[in-house]
Design an enzyme around this catalytic site. Structure first.
Site, short mmCIF file in Angstrom:
data_model
loop_
_atom_site.label_atom_id
_atom_site.label_comp_id
_atom_site.label_asym_id
_atom_site.label_seq_id
_atom_site.Cartn_x
_atom_site.Cartn_y
_atom_site.Cartn_z
N ASP A 1 11.39 -22.48 34.63
CA ASP A 1 12.28 -21.32 34.69
C ASP A 1 11.88 -20.57 35.96
OD1 ASP A 1 13.57 -18.89 34.53
OD2 ASP A 1 12.92 -18.42 32.49
N TYR B 1 26.81 -12.77 41.82
CA TYR B 1 26.51 -13.98 42.58
C TYR B 1 26.55 -13.69 44.08
CZ TYR B 1 26.78 -18.78 44.29
OH TYR B 1 26.54 -19.96 44.97
#
Length: 257
Positions: free
Chosen positions: A66, A163
């Site tokens: 992660d 984003y």
């Protein structure tokens, strides 16, 4: 001789899409590759990246990672060095998106995108540089960092504010790392892809979005993951010996229009 013969690379988000293509290409060019991802199966379907590389044998290894977790990223770098002896190339590719605008984006969504797309690249750079500084240079470098940005880090990203902002941050982070560690022989560059067709069947192939991408792209096709893999190979190689702090556009002319 393969371009990256004897080199060791980590590619985050390498189980799927662009990261998968990068890992396969680097391995084909002689590198030992650590696949760093939360899942080992590609989201677009098909065999694992480690299986796709296959013939490289022990030169490919999956580590569950992660990238928003500092301990996980440090563990991935440590495993790469323990297994292969050093680290030569760090590709920070892992990213997520929400496909929501300002009003629709929740605080939780915003924080999660920034944790993966910005903090994940920060942690990847930090862990890689720490390792590079312990290594003697090979040729002119101690190790190379390649961050995957986006053309939407340079212009607005319709319908996905988190984003777009995250990719703008990746570009500046790239310049910051490049200038801070140039004297230590650690080049850091970014690649800004245009619209890349990865095989996913989610919003990325929405007809409206595809039409928008085609209207913005002068080249007579949209991008493929292999296009980004080729650019990554160049920046990972000695052919890019005097390039640092740069963002390489691989967008079919999107930003030129």
């Amino acid at each position: 001789m393969a371009t990256l013969n004897g080199k060791v690379a980590i590619v985050t988000g390498a189980s799927s899409g662009i990261g998968r293509a990068i890992a396969i290409r680097l391995a084909a060019e002689g590198a030992s590759v650590v696949i760093a991802d939360v899942l080992d199966r590609p989201v677009e379907g098909g065999i694992c990246t480690t299986e796709a590389i296959g013939a490289a044998g022990d030169r490919c290894h999956f580590v569950k990672t992660d990238v928003s977790d500092a301990n996980a990223v440090e563990n991935t770098v440590r495993q790469a060095v323990e297994r292969y002896g050093r680290l030569d190339v760090m590709v920070n590719n892992a990213a997520i998106y929400t496909s929501t605008g300002l009003i629709e984006t929740t605080t939780a969504d915003w924080k999660r995108v920034m944790a993966v797309n910005v903090e994940g690249v920060f942690l990847g750079c930090k862990s890689a540089v720490r390792q590079f500084l312990t290594q003697e240079p090979v040729g002119e470098t101690r190790g190379r960092i390649i961050n995957i940005a986006s053309q939407h880090g340079m212009i607005s990203c319709p319908g996905d504010i988190a984003y777009g902002v995250s990719k703008a941050a990746v570009e500046h982070l790239t310049r910051q790392v490049a200038t801070e560690f140039a004297e230590q022989l650690i080049p850091c560059n970014a690649i800004a892809p245009g619209k890349i067709l990865t095989g996913r069947t989610d919003i990325g192939i929405d007809p409206v979005l595809l039409a928008y991408a085609r209207s913005r792209t002068p080249w007579p096709r949209l991008g493929r993951p292999e296009d980004i893999a080729g650019a990554t190979l160049f920046l990972a190689s000695d052919m890019a010996s005097y390039i640092t702090g740069a963002t390489l556009l691989v967008d079919g002319g999107w930003m030129a229009r």
